[in-house]
Design an enzyme around this catalytic site. Structure first.
Site, mmCIF file in Angstrom:
data_model
loop_
_atom_site.group_PDB
_atom_site.id
_atom_site.type_symbol
_atom_site.label_atom_id
_atom_site.label_comp_id
_atom_site.label_asym_id
_atom_site.label_seq_id
_atom_site.Cartn_x
_atom_site.Cartn_y
_atom_site.Cartn_z
ATOM 1 N N SER A 22 0.811 -1.222 0.000
ATOM 2 C CA SER A 22 0.000 0.000 0.000
ATOM 3 C C SER A 22 0.845 1.274 0.000
ATOM 4 O O SER A 22 1.888 1.347 0.671
ATOM 5 C CB SER A 22 -0.898 0.016 1.239
ATOM 6 O OG SER A 22 -1.515 1.274 1.364
ATOM 7 N N SER A 24 -0.537 4.087 1.084
ATOM 8 C CA SER A 24 -1.148 4.970 2.091
ATOM 9 C C SER A 24 -0.189 5.357 3.228
ATOM 10 O O SER A 24 -0.169 6.529 3.625
ATOM 11 C CB SER A 24 -2.405 4.321 2.671
ATOM 12 O OG SER A 24 -3.415 4.279 1.700
ATOM 13 N N LYS A 73 -13.536 -4.329 4.361
ATOM 14 C CA LYS A 73 -14.385 -3.145 4.147
ATOM 15 C C LYS A 73 -15.873 -3.407 4.393
ATOM 16 O O LYS A 73 -16.564 -2.556 4.930
ATOM 17 C CB LYS A 73 -14.208 -2.636 2.708
ATOM 18 C CG LYS A 73 -12.946 -1.806 2.489
ATOM 19 C CD LYS A 73 -12.835 -1.440 1.018
ATOM 20 C CE LYS A 73 -12.502 0.002 0.826
ATOM 21 N NZ LYS A 73 -12.314 0.383 -0.573
ATOM 22 N N GLY A 135 -18.717 -2.643 -8.531
ATOM 23 C CA GLY A 135 -17.914 -3.172 -7.437
ATOM 24 C C GLY A 135 -17.729 -2.115 -6.357
ATOM 25 O O GLY A 135 -18.519 -1.156 -6.268
ATOM 26 N N TYR A 236 -5.346 4.392 -12.088
ATOM 27 C CA TYR A 236 -4.265 5.380 -12.252
ATOM 28 C C TYR A 236 -2.918 4.728 -12.539
ATOM 29 O O TYR A 236 -1.923 5.418 -12.751
ATOM 30 C CB TYR A 236 -4.182 6.327 -11.050
ATOM 31 C CG TYR A 236 -3.969 5.661 -9.722
ATOM 32 C CD1 TYR A 236 -2.699 5.441 -9.220
ATOM 33 C CD2 TYR A 236 -5.051 5.249 -8.967
ATOM 34 C CE1 TYR A 236 -2.510 4.837 -7.999
ATOM 35 C CE2 TYR A 236 -4.882 4.635 -7.737
ATOM 36 C CZ TYR A 236 -3.610 4.432 -7.262
ATOM 37 O OH TYR A 236 -3.423 3.812 -6.043
HETATM 38 P P1 NAD Z 1 -14.254 -4.820 -7.690
HETATM 39 O O1 NAD Z 1 -13.612 -6.148 -7.868
HETATM 40 O O2 NAD Z 1 -15.045 -4.536 -6.463
HETATM 41 O O3 NAD Z 1 -15.224 -4.540 -8.969
HETATM 42 C C1 NAD Z 1 -14.819 -4.892 -10.268
HETATM 43 C C2 NAD Z 1 -15.730 -4.244 -11.292
HETATM 44 O O4 NAD Z 1 -15.143 -4.438 -12.590
HETATM 45 C C3 NAD Z 1 -17.126 -4.861 -11.364
HETATM 46 O O5 NAD Z 1 -18.049 -3.869 -11.738
HETATM 47 C C4 NAD Z 1 -16.984 -5.888 -12.496
HETATM 48 O O6 NAD Z 1 -18.211 -6.206 -13.094
HETATM 49 C C5 NAD Z 1 -16.075 -5.128 -13.439
HETATM 50 N N1 NAD Z 1 -15.313 -5.986 -14.334
HETATM 51 C C6 NAD Z 1 -14.303 -6.818 -14.007
HETATM 52 N N2 NAD Z 1 -13.830 -7.420 -15.107
HETATM 53 C C7 NAD Z 1 -14.556 -6.948 -16.149
HETATM 54 C C8 NAD Z 1 -14.543 -7.197 -17.552
HETATM 55 N N3 NAD Z 1 -13.675 -8.062 -18.109
HETATM 56 N N4 NAD Z 1 -15.434 -6.536 -18.313
HETATM 57 C C9 NAD Z 1 -16.314 -5.668 -17.781
HETATM 58 N N5 NAD Z 1 -16.370 -5.387 -16.457
HETATM 59 C C10 NAD Z 1 -15.497 -6.030 -15.661
HETATM 60 O O7 NAD Z 1 -13.079 -3.771 -7.868
HETATM 61 P P2 NAD Z 1 -13.013 -2.263 -7.310
HETATM 62 O O8 NAD Z 1 -12.325 -2.265 -6.008
HETATM 63 O O9 NAD Z 1 -14.348 -1.642 -7.414
HETATM 64 O O10 NAD Z 1 -12.003 -1.600 -8.360
HETATM 65 C C11 NAD Z 1 -12.417 -1.264 -9.668
HETATM 66 C C12 NAD Z 1 -11.361 -0.377 -10.294
HETATM 67 O O11 NAD Z 1 -11.268 0.842 -9.559
HETATM 68 C C13 NAD Z 1 -9.969 -1.006 -10.269
HETATM 69 O O12 NAD Z 1 -9.348 -0.712 -11.487
HETATM 70 C C14 NAD Z 1 -9.275 -0.290 -9.137
HETATM 71 O O13 NAD Z 1 -7.900 -0.158 -9.354
HETATM 72 C C15 NAD Z 1 -9.919 1.056 -9.187
HETATM 73 N N6 NAD Z 1 -9.909 1.740 -7.872
HETATM 74 C C16 NAD Z 1 -9.363 2.966 -7.814
HETATM 75 C C17 NAD Z 1 -9.362 3.661 -6.613
HETATM 76 C C18 NAD Z 1 -8.748 5.027 -6.544
HETATM 77 O O14 NAD Z 1 -8.619 5.552 -5.446
HETATM 78 N N7 NAD Z 1 -8.392 5.619 -7.661
HETATM 79 C C19 NAD Z 1 -9.936 3.090 -5.468
HETATM 80 C C20 NAD Z 1 -10.499 1.811 -5.584
HETATM 81 C C21 NAD Z 1 -10.470 1.144 -6.798
#
Ligand code: NAD
Length: 287
Positions: A22, A24, A73, A135, A236
């Protein structure tokens, strides 16, 4: 660090597993040092089996608070005293505050996204957005956007294990906020084109674009975009996903997920210390 730590130093934790990767701890400790604040932020390997004891420890040690990440979480709420409205609606917590023994769970991912839009001079309040994802990240964004006053949210997701959560999110938004939400199948390209056409902003909150799906996007081609559409990604790393490359080709204003990450941390930082995170300094250090 050794000069900075004193008998008065207050502890803030991060409870997750795995967690050693992480960024953080580096972010928060750099901000404490920069502002001369007497806090330390440490990561602890805590999973569901040790979470209850860890929260008891947080209380016993009178820690200022903690971040919580996967797999905790959606589980930690039961050990806390209160939840913020967004955490209650999301069914997830990523930040705990300790107010004289009263532990409150917050979710700051959505706050981080909405603040990062403001930082880019993007004002989505009172407007329509289309977002792909159901997600953790997507739900936090969708709930916070609805609570903050986005007028309409069209959510797209494929029919996977997240579909039911998307249905629940839409129901909660429509029942508990003034925003109107609808859910569509990501495979319904006609609906995708129609919903994007009258949206102010289009967001990716799926995992597509980062490893192991780097270079991929659910957006079929650039004909779905127009130059005055705002396009954002939660990813990112890489800084520019295929989705954002397509937005750039059309001339859209675009934003990646770095700001969301920074501002979700800044929201917790403010709750714990009462101080604003030195955002410009953090962008230089982390960006
Ligand atoms: P998660 O596993 O909870 O959710 C995954 C999501 O992606 C779901 O909606 C799923 O249906 C979709 N998905 C997965 N594979 C797919 C595919 N092949 N085609 C279409 N949809 C698909 O993950 P999360 O924690 O919600 O993270 C999602 C994204 O957000 C990740 O890329 C993560 O890095 C990013 N994220 C960024 C931050 C930030 O602070 N910038 C914080 C959390 C997550």
């Amino acid at each position: 660090m050794t000069e900075r730590l004193t008998g008065h130093t207050e502890l803030i934790g991060l409870m997750a597993y795995p967690i050693r990767h992480s960024s953080s701890p580096a972010m928060h400790n750099e901000a404490f040092a920069y502002l001369g604040l007497d806090y330390a932020y440490l990561a602890f390997e805590v999973d569901n089996s040790t979470l209850e004891d860890a929260i008891k420890g947080l209380r016993a040690l009178k820690m200022v608070g903690s971040n919580v990440s996967m797999p905790n979480k959606t589980v930690v709420g039961q050990y806390l005293d209160k939840l913020s409205p967004a955490a209650e609606l999301c069914g997830a917590v990523n930040t705990i505050t300790n107010d004289n023994g009263v532990l409150t769970g917050h979710i700051t991912d959505g706050i981080g996204y909405m603040e990062s839009l403001k930082d880019y001079d993007i004002d989505v309040i009172g407007k329509k957005m289309t977002i792909a994802g159901a997600g953790g990240a997507a739900t936090a964004i969708e709930i916070q956007a609805a609570l903050d006053g986005v007028k309409e949210i069209s959510i797209f997701n494929r029919h996977d294990k997240f579909w039911e959560n998307a249905q629940a999110t839409v129901k909660k938004i429509n029942e508990k906020t003034n925003c109107h939400a609808q859910l569509f199948d990501l495979d319904d390209k006609e609906a995708l084109r129609r919903e994007i056409a009258d949206s102010y902003l289009l967001a990716n909150a799926t995992g597509m674009g980062m490893k192991p799906l780097e270079g991929q996007t659910w957006l079929p081609d650039t004909s779905y975009l127009r130059p005055d559409l705002i396009v954002t990604d939660t990813v990112y790393a890489p800084a520019k996903t295929r989705f954002l490359e397509m937005a750039e080709e059309v001339g859209c204003k675009k934003m990646n997920g770095f700001g969301m990450m920074l501002f979700q941390g800044a929201a917790g930082f403010k709750m714990w210390t009462g101080h604003d995170m030195p955002i410009e300094h953090m962008k230089e250090v982390l960006g």
